[in-house]
Design an enzyme around this catalytic site. Structure first.
Site, PDB file in Angstrom:
ATOM      1  N   MET A   1     -12.494  -4.666   4.793  1.00 45.64           N
ATOM      2  CA  MET A   1     -11.147  -3.584   5.460  1.00 45.64           C
ATOM      3  C   MET A   1     -11.287  -4.530   6.833  1.00 45.64           C
ATOM      4  O   MET A   1     -11.931  -4.493   7.019  1.00 45.64           O
ATOM      5  CB  MET A   1     -12.281  -2.470   5.509  1.00 45.64           C
ATOM      6  CG  MET A   1     -12.233  -1.583   3.884  1.00 45.64           C
ATOM      7  SD  MET A   1     -10.310  -1.260   3.434  1.00 45.64           S
ATOM      8  CE  MET A   1      -9.658  -0.624   4.609  1.00 45.64           C
TER       9      MET A   1
ATOM     10  N   SER B   1       0.660  -1.288   0.111  1.00 51.81           N
ATOM     11  CA  SER B   1       0.534   0.146   0.027  1.00 51.81           C
ATOM     12  C   SER B   1       0.979   1.442   0.070  1.00 51.81           C
ATOM     13  O   SER B   1       1.983   1.678   1.170  1.00 51.81           O
ATOM     14  CB  SER B   1      -1.415  -0.158   1.316  1.00 51.81           C
ATOM     15  OG  SER B   1      -1.745   1.015   1.009  1.00 51.81           O
TER      16      SER B   1
ATOM     17  N   HIS C   1      -8.091   1.038  -5.004  1.00 52.11           N
ATOM     18  CA  HIS C   1      -9.012   1.035  -4.459  1.00 52.11           C
ATOM     19  C   HIS C   1      -9.880   2.665  -3.916  1.00 52.11           C
ATOM     20  O   HIS C   1      -8.703   3.316  -2.928  1.00 52.11           O
ATOM     21  CB  HIS C   1      -8.237   0.980  -2.772  1.00 52.11           C
ATOM     22  CG  HIS C   1      -9.292   0.225  -1.197  1.00 52.11           C
ATOM     23  ND1 HIS C   1      -9.167   0.081   0.057  1.00 52.11           N
ATOM     24  CD2 HIS C   1     -10.839   0.699  -1.173  1.00 52.11           C
ATOM     25  CE1 HIS C   1      -9.788   0.135   0.271  1.00 52.11           C
ATOM     26  NE2 HIS C   1     -11.054   0.083   0.310  1.00 52.11           N
TER      27      HIS C   1
ATOM     28  N   ASP D   1      -7.511  -5.545   4.317  1.00 50.36           N
ATOM     29  CA  ASP D   1      -6.771  -4.786   3.888  1.00 50.36           C
ATOM     30  C   ASP D   1      -6.638  -3.084   5.005  1.00 50.36           C
ATOM     31  O   ASP D   1      -7.897  -3.061   6.082  1.00 50.36           O
ATOM     32  CB  ASP D   1      -7.029  -3.396   3.010  1.00 50.36           C
ATOM     33  CG  ASP D   1      -6.695  -2.361   2.718  1.00 50.36           C
ATOM     34  OD1 ASP D   1      -5.592  -1.769   3.395  1.00 50.36           O
ATOM     35  OD2 ASP D   1      -7.367  -1.613   1.807  1.00 50.36           O
TER      36      ASP D   1
ATOM     37  N   MET E   1      -9.047   7.975  -1.919  1.00 51.49           N
ATOM     38  CA  MET E   1      -9.952   8.868  -1.277  1.00 51.49           C
ATOM     39  C   MET E   1     -10.723   9.989  -1.728  1.00 51.49           C
ATOM     40  O   MET E   1      -9.597  11.658  -1.887  1.00 51.49           O
ATOM     41  CB  MET E   1      -9.635   8.857   0.389  1.00 51.49           C
ATOM     42  CG  MET E   1      -8.472   7.695   1.448  1.00 51.49           C
ATOM     43  SD  MET E   1      -7.487   7.822   2.516  1.00 51.49           S
ATOM     44  CE  MET E   1      -6.675   6.623   2.511  1.00 51.49           C
TER      45      MET E   1
ATOM     46  N   MET F   1     -11.805   4.749  -2.627  1.00 46.49           N
ATOM     47  CA  MET F   1     -12.570   4.999  -1.148  1.00 46.49           C
ATOM     48  C   MET F   1     -13.601   6.488  -1.834  1.00 46.49           C
ATOM     49  O   MET F   1     -12.920   7.464  -1.582  1.00 46.49           O
ATOM     50  CB  MET F   1     -12.056   5.318  -0.058  1.00 46.49           C
ATOM     51  CG  MET F   1     -11.612   3.707   0.761  1.00 46.49           C
ATOM     52  SD  MET F   1      -9.848   3.862   1.236  1.00 46.49           S
ATOM     53  CE  MET F   1      -8.458   4.131   0.475  1.00 46.49           C
TER      54      MET F   1
ATOM     55  N   ASP G   1      -4.862   3.522  -2.932  1.00 46.46           N
ATOM     56  CA  ASP G   1      -6.033   4.347  -1.406  1.00 46.46           C
ATOM     57  C   ASP G   1      -6.099   5.616  -1.912  1.00 46.46           C
ATOM     58  O   ASP G   1      -5.474   6.156  -2.151  1.00 46.46           O
ATOM     59  CB  ASP G   1      -5.136   4.221  -0.628  1.00 46.46           C
ATOM     60  CG  ASP G   1      -5.737   3.293  -0.241  1.00 46.46           C
ATOM     61  OD1 ASP G   1      -5.904   2.653  -0.029  1.00 46.46           O
ATOM     62  OD2 ASP G   1      -4.219   2.559   0.808  1.00 46.46           O
TER      63      ASP G   1
ATOM     64  N   HIS H   1      -0.866  -1.645  -4.486  1.00 46.04           N
ATOM     65  CA  HIS H   1      -2.280  -1.369  -3.623  1.00 46.04           C
ATOM     66  C   HIS H   1      -2.638   0.211  -3.512  1.00 46.04           C
ATOM     67  O   HIS H   1      -1.512   0.736  -2.900  1.00 46.04           O
ATOM     68  CB  HIS H   1      -2.306  -1.569  -2.634  1.00 46.04           C
ATOM     69  CG  HIS H   1      -3.810  -1.309  -2.166  1.00 46.04           C
ATOM     70  ND1 HIS H   1      -4.943  -2.659  -2.097  1.00 46.04           N
ATOM     71  CD2 HIS H   1      -4.431  -0.688  -0.835  1.00 46.04           C
ATOM     72  CE1 HIS H   1      -5.866  -1.135  -0.864  1.00 46.04           C
ATOM     73  NE2 HIS H   1      -5.931  -0.507  -0.752  1.00 46.04           N
TER      74      HIS H   1
HETATM   75  C1  DX5 Z   1      -6.792   2.615   4.264  1.00 47.01           C
HETATM   76  C2  DX5 Z   1      -6.678   1.951   3.390  1.00 47.01           C
HETATM   77  C3  DX5 Z   1      -5.528   0.895   3.537  1.00 47.01           C
HETATM   78  C4  DX5 Z   1      -4.098   1.598   4.080  1.00 47.01           C
HETATM   79  C5  DX5 Z   1      -3.730   0.495   4.408  1.00 47.01           C
HETATM   80  O1  DX5 Z   1      -7.975   2.946   4.461  1.00 47.01           O
HETATM   81  O2  DX5 Z   1      -6.970   1.513   1.700  1.00 47.01           O
HETATM   82  O3  DX5 Z   1      -4.497   0.355   2.230  1.00 47.01           O
HETATM   83  O4  DX5 Z   1      -2.824   1.859   3.364  1.00 47.01           O
HETATM   84  O5  DX5 Z   1      -1.815   0.706   5.700  1.00 47.01           O
HETATM   85  P1  DX5 Z   1      -1.704  -0.259   6.956  1.00 47.01           P
HETATM   86  O6  DX5 Z   1      -1.294  -1.219   6.429  1.00 47.01           O
HETATM   87  O7  DX5 Z   1      -0.682   1.205   7.298  1.00 47.01           O
HETATM   88  O8  DX5 Z   1      -2.864   0.529   7.996  1.00 47.01           O
HETATM   89 ZN    ZN Z   2      -6.427   0.242   0.647  1.00 45.96          ZN
END
Ligand code: DX5
Ligand code: ZN
Length: 219
Positions: free
Chosen positions: A135, A6, A64, A173, A35, A66, A33, A31
């Site tokens: 999640m 990630s 991913h 995740d 947002m 969000m 993210d 990965h």
């Molecule tokens: C949180 C993200 C994750 C995050 C995970 O909203 O979806 O992908 O980056 O990070 P760690 O492994 O640090 O919990």
């Molecule tokens: Zn994620």
């Protein structure tokens, strides 16, 4: 078992080196993210960031979303070079429509659920998915603590996936680290997302070796 690194947990000032590090570690998935400040109380990267990574690596880009309205952004992320796009079951857009739009662009489609969402609520959508993303923290931030109640959802989803007779990956995740990865894998995850537990680790090579070792034992 696959580790999806990630990038949210990486040192963004040294992004190129961080990606190179994941390649040296033999990791095939990144990965990413995304947002929107509405679906989650945080804002991260956009399609241009994904496109920049696409230009730098041939690793599998696991995006991913969000976002409250993922449908309006699927084309942008597909054009940016995503290999897989996961949307959230709890978002405002119709998830069946969004999953179909992702597949219509020739990409793998993933469906993600937040900690409070019952796996049963997505059963009917499984035939539209190539991956289910569970999640294991509240989405929005890296570096949080793994929620045990979410790990318990993995065997439930594993069974639901088996009942479809389809080849659907199960991804976990949030909060996954060296200390708990074995538990997450034993619970049924095929893909473990690791952010801070990898990029901020003193010995990332050991993290990869031991997590992959735990997966080999779980087989
Ligand atoms: C949180 C993200 C994750 C995050 C995970 O909203 O979806 O992908 O980056 O990070 P760690 O492994 O640090 O919990
Ligand atoms: Zn994620």
């Amino acid at each position: 078992m696959t580790i999806s690194a990630s990038v949210l947990g990486a040192d963004l000032l040294r992004l190129g080196d961080e990606v190179e590090k994941t390649r040296r570690l033999g990791l095939r998935w990144l990965h990413l993210d995304q947002m929107d400040g509405h679906f989650v109380p945080n804002i991260s990267f956009g399609p241009e960031f994904v496109a920049a990574l696409r230009g730098a690596t041939d690793q599998f880009l696991d995006v991913h979303l969000m976002l409250e309205h993922p449908l309006s952004y699927i084309d942008a992320y597909a054009d940016a070079g995503a290999d897989l796009i996961s949307i959230h079951a709890e978002a405002q857009d119709n998830p069946a429509e969004a999953l179909a739009a992702i597949r219509a662009r020739g990409l793998k489609a993933g469906l993600s659920i937040k900690p409070a969402t019952d796996p049963e609520s997505i059963r009917a959508l499984l035939p539209l998915c190539d991956l289910v993303l569970v999640m294991t923290v509240e989405p929005g931030f890296g570096g949080q603590k793994l929620m045990d109640g979410c790990v318990a959802k993995l065997p439930v989803l594993r069974k639901m996936i088996e009942e479809t007779g389809r080849d659907i990956l199960l991804e976990a995740d949030g909060g996954i680290k060296l200390e708990n990865a074995e538990r997450v894998i034993a619970a049924g995850a095929d893909v473990a997302v690791i952010g801070t537990g990898l990029f901020r680790a003193e010995d990332p090579e050991r993290v990869v070796r031991e997590v992959e070792g735990a997966a080999a034992c779980a087989l």
